[in-house]
Write a protein that holds these residues in place. Structure first.
Motif, PDB file in Angstrom:
ATOM      1  N   LYS A 171      17.739  10.646   1.997  1.00 38.54           N
ATOM      2  CA  LYS A 171      16.731   9.586   1.974  1.00 38.54           C
ATOM      3  C   LYS A 171      17.153   8.365   1.161  1.00 38.54           C
ATOM      4  O   LYS A 171      16.537   7.307   1.276  1.00 38.54           O
ATOM      5  CB  LYS A 171      15.420  10.127   1.399  1.00 38.54           C
ATOM      6  CG  LYS A 171      14.785  11.227   2.229  1.00 38.54           C
ATOM      7  CD  LYS A 171      13.471  11.677   1.599  1.00 38.54           C
ATOM      8  CE  LYS A 171      12.802  12.766   2.431  1.00 38.54           C
ATOM      9  NZ  LYS A 171      11.517  13.205   1.829  1.00 38.54           N
ATOM     10  N   ALA A 172      18.170   8.491   0.332  1.00 34.00           N
ATOM     11  CA  ALA A 172      18.525   7.431  -0.615  1.00 34.00           C
ATOM     12  C   ALA A 172      18.832   6.112   0.077  1.00 34.00           C
ATOM     13  O   ALA A 172      18.344   5.051  -0.326  1.00 34.00           O
ATOM     14  CB  ALA A 172      19.706   7.874  -1.471  1.00 34.00           C
ATOM     15  N   SER A 173      19.640   6.142   1.122  1.00 37.76           N
ATOM     16  CA  SER A 173      20.038   4.916   1.806  1.00 37.76           C
ATOM     17  C   SER A 173      18.835   4.184   2.381  1.00 37.76           C
ATOM     18  O   SER A 173      18.706   2.955   2.246  1.00 37.76           O
ATOM     19  CB  SER A 173      21.042   5.239   2.915  1.00 37.76           C
ATOM     20  OG  SER A 173      21.397   4.074   3.626  1.00 37.76           O
ATOM     21  N   ASP A 174      17.900   4.910   2.997  1.00 37.61           N
ATOM     22  CA  ASP A 174      16.719   4.293   3.587  1.00 37.61           C
ATOM     23  C   ASP A 174      15.808   3.700   2.527  1.00 37.61           C
ATOM     24  O   ASP A 174      15.252   2.604   2.701  1.00 37.61           O
ATOM     25  CB  ASP A 174      15.963   5.342   4.415  1.00 37.61           C
ATOM     26  CG  ASP A 174      14.775   4.741   5.149  1.00 37.61           C
ATOM     27  OD1 ASP A 174      14.988   3.810   5.950  1.00 37.61           O
ATOM     28  OD2 ASP A 174      13.637   5.196   4.919  1.00 37.61           O
ATOM     29  N   VAL A 175      15.660   4.381   1.403  1.00 37.05           N
ATOM     30  CA  VAL A 175      14.818   3.880   0.310  1.00 37.05           C
ATOM     31  C   VAL A 175      15.375   2.574  -0.242  1.00 37.05           C
ATOM     32  O   VAL A 175      14.638   1.604  -0.473  1.00 37.05           O
ATOM     33  CB  VAL A 175      14.698   4.926  -0.810  1.00 37.05           C
ATOM     34  CG1 VAL A 175      14.034   4.324  -2.051  1.00 37.05           C
ATOM     35  CG2 VAL A 175      13.914   6.132  -0.320  1.00 37.05           C
ATOM     36  N   LEU A 176      16.690   2.532  -0.434  1.00 37.22           N
ATOM     37  CA  LEU A 176      17.310   1.322  -0.974  1.00 37.22           C
ATOM     38  C   LEU A 176      17.168   0.149  -0.005  1.00 37.22           C
ATOM     39  O   LEU A 176      16.959  -0.992  -0.423  1.00 37.22           O
ATOM     40  CB  LEU A 176      18.780   1.586  -1.291  1.00 37.22           C
ATOM     41  CG  LEU A 176      19.051   2.547  -2.448  1.00 37.22           C
ATOM     42  CD1 LEU A 176      20.541   2.786  -2.613  1.00 37.22           C
ATOM     43  CD2 LEU A 176      18.454   2.018  -3.744  1.00 37.22           C
ATOM     44  N   LYS A 177      17.271   0.404   1.299  1.00 33.76           N
ATOM     45  CA  LYS A 177      17.103  -0.665   2.282  1.00 33.76           C
ATOM     46  C   LYS A 177      15.678  -1.206   2.267  1.00 33.76           C
ATOM     47  O   LYS A 177      15.457  -2.397   2.469  1.00 33.76           O
ATOM     48  CB  LYS A 177      17.448  -0.147   3.676  1.00 33.76           C
ATOM     49  CG  LYS A 177      18.935   0.064   3.909  1.00 33.76           C
ATOM     50  CD  LYS A 177      19.207   0.573   5.313  1.00 33.76           C
ATOM     51  CE  LYS A 177      20.692   0.803   5.538  1.00 33.76           C
ATOM     52  NZ  LYS A 177      20.966   1.325   6.908  1.00 33.76           N
ATOM     53  N   ILE A 179      15.363   8.673  -4.122  1.00 31.62           N
ATOM     54  CA  ILE A 179      16.755   8.248  -4.251  1.00 31.62           C
ATOM     55  C   ILE A 179      17.650   9.429  -4.616  1.00 31.62           C
ATOM     56  O   ILE A 179      18.841   9.454  -4.288  1.00 31.62           O
ATOM     57  CB  ILE A 179      16.881   7.124  -5.302  1.00 31.62           C
ATOM     58  CG1 ILE A 179      16.187   5.864  -4.778  1.00 31.62           C
ATOM     59  CG2 ILE A 179      18.336   6.819  -5.634  1.00 31.62           C
ATOM     60  CD1 ILE A 179      16.220   4.710  -5.734  1.00 31.62           C
ATOM     61  N   ARG A 180      17.076  10.420  -5.266  1.00 26.60           N
ATOM     62  CA  ARG A 180      17.856  11.606  -5.638  1.00 26.60           C
ATOM     63  C   ARG A 180      18.189  12.458  -4.417  1.00 26.60           C
ATOM     64  O   ARG A 180      19.061  13.316  -4.478  1.00 26.60           O
ATOM     65  CB  ARG A 180      17.088  12.430  -6.664  1.00 26.60           C
ATOM     66  CG  ARG A 180      16.790  11.685  -7.963  1.00 26.60           C
ATOM     67  CD  ARG A 180      16.115  12.595  -8.976  1.00 26.60           C
ATOM     68  NE  ARG A 180      15.781  11.892 -10.195  1.00 26.60           N
ATOM     69  CZ  ARG A 180      14.624  11.274 -10.411  1.00 26.60           C
ATOM     70  NH1 ARG A 180      13.700  11.280  -9.469  1.00 26.60           N
ATOM     71  NH2 ARG A 180      14.399  10.648 -11.538  1.00 26.60           N
ATOM     72  N   ASN A 181      17.472  12.211  -3.330  1.00 26.46           N
ATOM     73  CA  ASN A 181      17.723  12.953  -2.091  1.00 26.46           C
ATOM     74  C   ASN A 181      18.796  12.208  -1.290  1.00 26.46           C
ATOM     75  O   ASN A 181      18.595  11.066  -0.878  1.00 26.46           O
ATOM     76  CB  ASN A 181      16.436  13.057  -1.274  1.00 26.46           C
ATOM     77  CG  ASN A 181      16.592  13.965  -0.067  1.00 26.46           C
ATOM     78  OD1 ASN A 181      17.638  14.010   0.572  1.00 26.46           O
ATOM     79  ND2 ASN A 181      15.529  14.693   0.261  1.00 26.46           N
ATOM     80  N   VAL A 182      19.938  12.851  -1.088  1.00 28.09           N
ATOM     81  CA  VAL A 182      21.061  12.193  -0.420  1.00 28.09           C
ATOM     82  C   VAL A 182      20.668  11.685   0.958  1.00 28.09           C
ATOM     83  O   VAL A 182      21.092  10.608   1.386  1.00 28.09           O
ATOM     84  CB  VAL A 182      22.260  13.162  -0.319  1.00 28.09           C
ATOM     85  CG1 VAL A 182      23.403  12.516   0.449  1.00 28.09           C
ATOM     86  CG2 VAL A 182      22.720  13.589  -1.706  1.00 28.09           C
ATOM     87  N   ALA A 220       0.822  -1.212   0.000  1.00 25.27           N
ATOM     88  CA  ALA A 220       0.000   0.000   0.000  1.00 25.27           C
ATOM     89  C   ALA A 220       0.858   1.266   0.000  1.00 25.27           C
ATOM     90  O   ALA A 220       0.444   2.297  -0.538  1.00 25.27           O
ATOM     91  CB  ALA A 220      -0.921  -0.004   1.217  1.00 25.27           C
ATOM     92  N   SER A 221       2.024   1.194   0.599  1.00 24.35           N
ATOM     93  CA  SER A 221       2.884   2.389   0.639  1.00 24.35           C
ATOM     94  C   SER A 221       4.331   1.980   0.381  1.00 24.35           C
ATOM     95  O   SER A 221       5.155   1.963   1.300  1.00 24.35           O
ATOM     96  CB  SER A 221       2.760   3.090   1.991  1.00 24.35           C
ATOM     97  OG  SER A 221       3.063   2.194   3.042  1.00 24.35           O
ATOM     98  N   PRO A 222       4.658   1.626  -0.859  1.00 25.74           N
ATOM     99  CA  PRO A 222       6.036   1.255  -1.197  1.00 25.74           C
ATOM    100  C   PRO A 222       6.946   2.466  -1.133  1.00 25.74           C
ATOM    101  O   PRO A 222       6.476   3.609  -1.125  1.00 25.74           O
ATOM    102  CB  PRO A 222       5.913   0.727  -2.636  1.00 25.74           C
ATOM    103  CG  PRO A 222       4.728   1.440  -3.189  1.00 25.74           C
ATOM    104  CD  PRO A 222       3.774   1.596  -2.039  1.00 25.74           C
ATOM    105  N   PRO A 223       8.251   2.249  -1.080  1.00 22.83           N
ATOM    106  CA  PRO A 223       9.178   3.389  -1.044  1.00 22.83           C
ATOM    107  C   PRO A 223       9.087   4.208  -2.329  1.00 22.83           C
ATOM    108  O   PRO A 223       8.820   3.682  -3.409  1.00 22.83           O
ATOM    109  CB  PRO A 223      10.555   2.719  -0.914  1.00 22.83           C
ATOM    110  CG  PRO A 223      10.353   1.331  -1.441  1.00 22.83           C
ATOM    111  CD  PRO A 223       8.957   0.960  -1.080  1.00 22.83           C
TER     112      PRO A 223
END
Length: 268
Positions: free
Chosen positions: A124-130, A119-122, A111-114
Motif C-alpha cells: 500500500k505504501a506506493s499508493d498512499v504516497l501518490k 506506509i508500513r505496508n509494502v 473527509a477520507s485522507p490517506p
C-alpha cells in the motif's frame, strides 16, 4: 494530515478565517515520507488536504493548480480578471522570469485522507504516497515530446531555490477562488564538484583521481605489450625448432647411400 495544516490557523485574522488557504503555505514532505527530498532536480510537496474545503460549492467542479518559480521571480499567478496564468516552463525560462503551472490536481478529499499508517505496508505504501504527495520536477520527457499536450512538470535546476503555491480554480468559470501563500524557499541539492569528493582512503582530489585512472590504463597497456612480446617470442622459438628439425631430416636423407639395384650386381 489535517492537523499539520490546521496548526497554522492560530492567531489569524477574520479575512484568514473566511479564506483560510491565504494563511497557509505548501509544505515540503516529511523526511519520514520522502527520505531523499529535495533531490538534485525534484521537490516532494504535501498535497493541500483540508485547505480549500470551506469554499467548495455542491454541484460545482474544482481543480487545484500548482505553480512553481525561482525565488527571485515575479509572484503573480492570475491576470486582472482573476484567471489563472497558463505560463509554461519554457515561457518563463524554468521559473526564472516568473511562475509557471507545474501541475493540475484534483481537490484532495479531506473527509477520507490517506492513512499514513499504511506506509508500513509494502503493498500500500506506493499508493498512499501518490495520494498524499506531489513531486515537482518528476517528468523528464514532456519538454522533448512534440505530442505532449498536458501541463509540463520538467526537472528543476540543481542547487536552485524555488517557491511553490496552490490555487483553487472553479472549472466552469475558470476563475481562481482561493490561493495559499507562496511556500518558504526550498533549495534543490547541488552537484558536488570532483575536488570535494571524499575518495576513501586518502581523500584524493579530482585531479589525482584522473591521474590514477590514466596510470592504471598505461600499466594495463604495458602489461598487455609484455605478454604479447613473450607470446610471440615463444611462438618464434617453436617455429625455429621446427625449421631446424626439417633441415636435419632432409640432410640425412641426402647423405644416406642409395641401395644398389639388382641389374648392377648382375653386370659385375
Amino acid at each position: 494530515v489535517k492537523g499539520d495544516w490546521e496548526a497554522l490557523f492560530l492567531g489569524v485574522s477574520i479575512s484568514d478565517l473566511l479564506f483560510p488557504a491565504q494563511s497557509l503555505r505548501p509544505q515540503i514532505a516529511s523526511p519520514q515520507l520522502a527520505t531523499n527530498n529535495p533531490t538534485f532536480t525534484t521537490v516532494a510537496l504535501e498535497k493541500p488536504f483540508c485547505v480549500f474545503d470551506g469554499l467548495l460549492s455542491p454541484g460545482k467542479s474544482y481543480e487545484v493548480y500548482l505553480y512553481a518559480m525561482m525565488d527571485s521571480s515575479n509572484s503573480a499567478v492570475t491576470d486582472n480578471n482573476s484567471k489563472p496564468l497558463d505560463t509554461t516552463f519554457q515561457e518563463v525560462n524554468g521559473g526564472q522570469l516568473g511562475p509557471y503551472k507545474a501541475a493540475v490536481l484534483n481537490v484532495p478529499d479531506c473527509a477520507s485522507p490517506p492513512k499514513l499508517a499504511d506506509i508500513r505496508n509494502v503493498k500500500k505504501a506506493s499508493d498512499v504516497l501518490k495520494q498524499y504527495l506531489f513531486r515537482v520536477g518528476d517528468d523528464v520527457s514532456c519538454l522533448y515530446d512534440p505530442n505532449f499536450l498536458g501541463v509540463c512538470n520538467p526537472p528543476l535546476a540543481s542547487g536552485t531555490t524555488y517557491r511553490f503555491k496552490y490555487i483553487l480554480v472553479d472549472v466552469t468559470s475558470g476563475i481562481m477562488k482561493d490561493e495559499t501563500l507562496w511556500s518558504e524557499p526550498i533549495k534543490t541539492n547541488s552537484v558536488k564538484k570532483s575536488s570535494t569528493i571524499d575518495t576513501w582512503p586518502g581523500r584524493r582530489s579530482g585531479g589525482m583521481i584522473v591521474i590514477t585512472s590514466i596510470l592504471s590504463v598505461l600499466i594495463f597497456l604495458l602489461l598487455a605489450g609484455l605478454f604479447a612480446s613473450v607470446f610471440f617470442a615463444i611462438m618464434g622459438s617453436e617455429d625455429s625448432a621446427t625449421t631446424e628439425t626439417r633441415h636435419i631430416s632432409q640432410t640425412v636423407q641426402q647423405v644416406a647411400p642409395r641401395p644398389q639395384a639388382s641389374s648392377d650386381r648382375a653386370d659385375q
